[in-house]
Design a protein around this motif. Sequence first.
Motif, PDB file in Angstrom:
ATOM      1  N   SER A  43       0.827  -1.210   0.000  1.00 33.52           N
ATOM      2  CA  SER A  43       0.000   0.000   0.000  1.00 33.52           C
ATOM      3  C   SER A  43       0.859   1.257   0.000  1.00 33.52           C
ATOM      4  CB  SER A  43      -0.912   0.010   1.222  1.00 33.52           C
ATOM      5  OG  SER A  43      -1.936  -0.910   1.064  1.00 33.52           O
ATOM      6  N   PHE A  50       0.588   6.519  -6.988  1.00 30.41           N
ATOM      7  CA  PHE A  50      -0.521   7.461  -7.169  1.00 30.41           C
ATOM      8  C   PHE A  50       0.002   8.888  -7.253  1.00 30.41           C
ATOM      9  CE2 PHE A  50      -3.359   4.273  -4.875  1.00 30.41           C
ATOM     10  CZ  PHE A  50      -3.869   3.802  -6.057  1.00 30.41           C
ATOM     11  N   ALA A  55      -2.194  12.172  -8.695  1.00 29.52           N
ATOM     12  CA  ALA A  55      -3.370  12.028  -7.846  1.00 29.52           C
ATOM     13  C   ALA A  55      -2.971  12.190  -6.389  1.00 29.52           C
ATOM     14  CB  ALA A  55      -4.033  10.674  -8.070  1.00 29.52           C
ATOM     15  N   PRO A  56      -2.617  13.406  -5.947  1.00 34.24           N
ATOM     16  CA  PRO A  56      -2.140  13.579  -4.569  1.00 34.24           C
ATOM     17  C   PRO A  56      -3.209  13.256  -3.529  1.00 34.24           C
ATOM     18  CG  PRO A  56      -2.434  15.692  -5.621  1.00 34.24           C
ATOM     19  CD  PRO A  56      -2.583  14.674  -6.684  1.00 34.24           C
ATOM     20  N   ASP A  57      -4.486  13.521  -3.863  1.00 37.92           N
ATOM     21  CA  ASP A  57      -5.552  13.196  -2.908  1.00 37.92           C
ATOM     22  C   ASP A  57      -5.568  11.705  -2.605  1.00 37.92           C
ATOM     23  OD1 ASP A  57      -7.543  15.650  -2.598  1.00 37.92           O
ATOM     24  OD2 ASP A  57      -6.755  15.634  -4.622  1.00 37.92           O
ATOM     25  N   VAL A  58      -5.545  10.913  -3.685  1.00 37.87           N
ATOM     26  CA  VAL A  58      -5.579   9.467  -3.528  1.00 37.87           C
ATOM     27  C   VAL A  58      -4.327   8.985  -2.813  1.00 37.87           C
ATOM     28  CG1 VAL A  58      -5.829   7.305  -4.740  1.00 37.87           C
ATOM     29  CG2 VAL A  58      -6.939   9.313  -5.622  1.00 37.87           C
ATOM     30  N   MET A  60      -2.531  10.555  -0.549  1.00 40.56           N
ATOM     31  CA  MET A  60      -2.651  10.807   0.894  1.00 40.56           C
ATOM     32  C   MET A  60      -3.538   9.766   1.559  1.00 40.56           C
ATOM     33  SD  MET A  60      -3.226  14.833   1.226  1.00 40.56           S
ATOM     34  CE  MET A  60      -3.400  14.853   2.986  1.00 40.56           C
ATOM     35  N   THR A  61      -4.693   9.498   0.926  1.00 40.94           N
ATOM     36  CA  THR A  61      -5.615   8.544   1.529  1.00 40.94           C
ATOM     37  C   THR A  61      -4.981   7.176   1.627  1.00 40.94           C
ATOM     38  OG1 THR A  61      -7.232   9.775   0.266  1.00 40.94           O
ATOM     39  CG2 THR A  61      -8.022   7.907   1.487  1.00 40.94           C
ATOM     40  N   GLU A  62      -4.325   6.762   0.536  1.00 39.86           N
ATOM     41  CA  GLU A  62      -3.739   5.411   0.522  1.00 39.86           C
ATOM     42  C   GLU A  62      -2.622   5.298   1.561  1.00 39.86           C
ATOM     43  OE1 GLU A  62      -4.603   2.837  -1.852  1.00 39.86           O
ATOM     44  OE2 GLU A  62      -3.393   1.587  -0.559  1.00 39.86           O
ATOM     45  N   ILE A  65      -4.408   5.327   5.118  1.00 33.49           N
ATOM     46  CA  ILE A  65      -5.277   4.186   5.400  1.00 33.49           C
ATOM     47  C   ILE A  65      -4.559   2.883   5.112  1.00 33.49           C
ATOM     48  CG2 ILE A  65      -7.295   2.957   4.578  1.00 33.49           C
ATOM     49  CD1 ILE A  65      -8.819   5.338   4.653  1.00 33.49           C
ATOM     50  N   LEU A  69      -3.603   2.409   9.020  1.00 30.23           N
ATOM     51  CA  LEU A  69      -4.787   1.901   9.721  1.00 30.23           C
ATOM     52  C   LEU A  69      -5.065   0.446   9.396  1.00 30.23           C
ATOM     53  CD1 LEU A  69      -7.393   4.763   9.848  1.00 30.23           C
ATOM     54  CD2 LEU A  69      -5.858   3.936  11.556  1.00 30.23           C
TER      55      LEU A  69
END
Lengths: 94, 237, 120
Positions: A43, A50, A55-58, A60-62, A65, A69
């Motif tokens: 991940s 990404f 795709a900086p938003d994606v 950060m999420t990846e 999370i 997490l």
Amino acid sequence: MLDGRTTLDLVIGFLGLLMILAALWSVLSKRLLSSVLLSGAVSLLASLVFLALGAPDVAMTEAAIGSALTTMVFLYSLSRMKVEQDAHEDGGAS
Amino acid sequence: MMKKVMLLAAIALLAFALWPFVRDVGLAEPGELATAYLERGPAELGTANVVTSIVVSYRGFDTLGEVTVLFTATAGVGGLLARRKSGHGRKKAAERGATDASEILKTASRLLSPLLVLFGVYIFLHGHLTPGGGFQGGVIIATAVLIGLLADPEAGLAHGVMHLVEGLSGFAYVALGAVGLWFTGVQAGFLDPRFLPLGELGRLASAGAIPIIYSLVGLKVGAELTGILDAMKEDAE
Amino acid sequence: MSDVNIVTLIGVALLLVGFYGALSRPNVIKMIVGFAIADTGVNMIIVAVGYLPGRTAPILDSAADAANAARTMVDPIPQALVLTAIVIGLAVTALMLSFAVRMRRSGGGMAIDSYGEQKW
């Protein structure tokens, strides 16, 4: 001389090779702990890919999370299963 | 042996079915819908981050469905792992010889947790300007709580506050969506943020109600992920 | 080599490895790890479909102005979809794991084969 496109492809290809190796190792490994940690590594590398794809938003999420997490949830459930196992052994003994 | 052959055949079939994705289709232009979002998003909604305008407003209904799925999964985790009510869990943890967290972890968590919460709030307040938004901010808040839980596994979370935050932010999210539906005029839709002034592109207080809506999403996601972590944590009570 | 999209190739490979793990491993936790890896692979395929070479992230700043956004930015829609898919992926993984913990608590072993005959 490499242009920008080829360099990006090379970086992504290197990251992808690492990801596939980590994924294979994680699936084939005999130890649960290394399996879980290597899937977290997949991940983390995916979030770098990404970022390279714009795709900086994606990304950060990846990163937050996928590698933090999810790994923690796996580790919590592993330690919980150990607790359950101990409880069963205790119950069987008494 | 037979099982292994069939498994490899299934994987090969799947690889064959996915082959069209691997071939480079060589698109040079985004599709019509993407072009419309890219051109109209900043002008209509005043967001610098086009992804945010899609997640919060244009495709806001999808996000509502997504938050609903998240809530359902959290409720499922909580229901499956419901704590046994008896008080022997705490004694068992001590009997197991569960070691205390180290001094370094405790001190660092006292220092870092508030800063991480602040960073999460920053991320979702600036969702319309910079990368990030409600989901990322909520995850960072959950990580802050996670560090606290690691440092002190026996600490009980304030479940009442968490449920209140989650319920209120979910309700306010739907209510703001309905406000957008009724008060912005003829062409409005659910989660239209334009009932507040759009302001100037690039300012914190701009883009109508998008920062408010995304903050509510952030609080809700943070509370739900914290709930998942708390439920997965081994019985500490 | 030029007609192969390298990112979707990686994504498809991860998807296949993940499915192989989910189908071939007897251990429940390993199956869930396989599903998590396949999840990452699918997300990579979706983002790669929206990527256009040489373009920037869909965020306006001083270097990218609104007037020619549609000519300089990548497709934002797959990114918006993947954003929510990742969060749901975590929730679904947690749900699968709590089922595994629950199965364990009911007295079975870690191997999925030992649940074939069980009546619930």
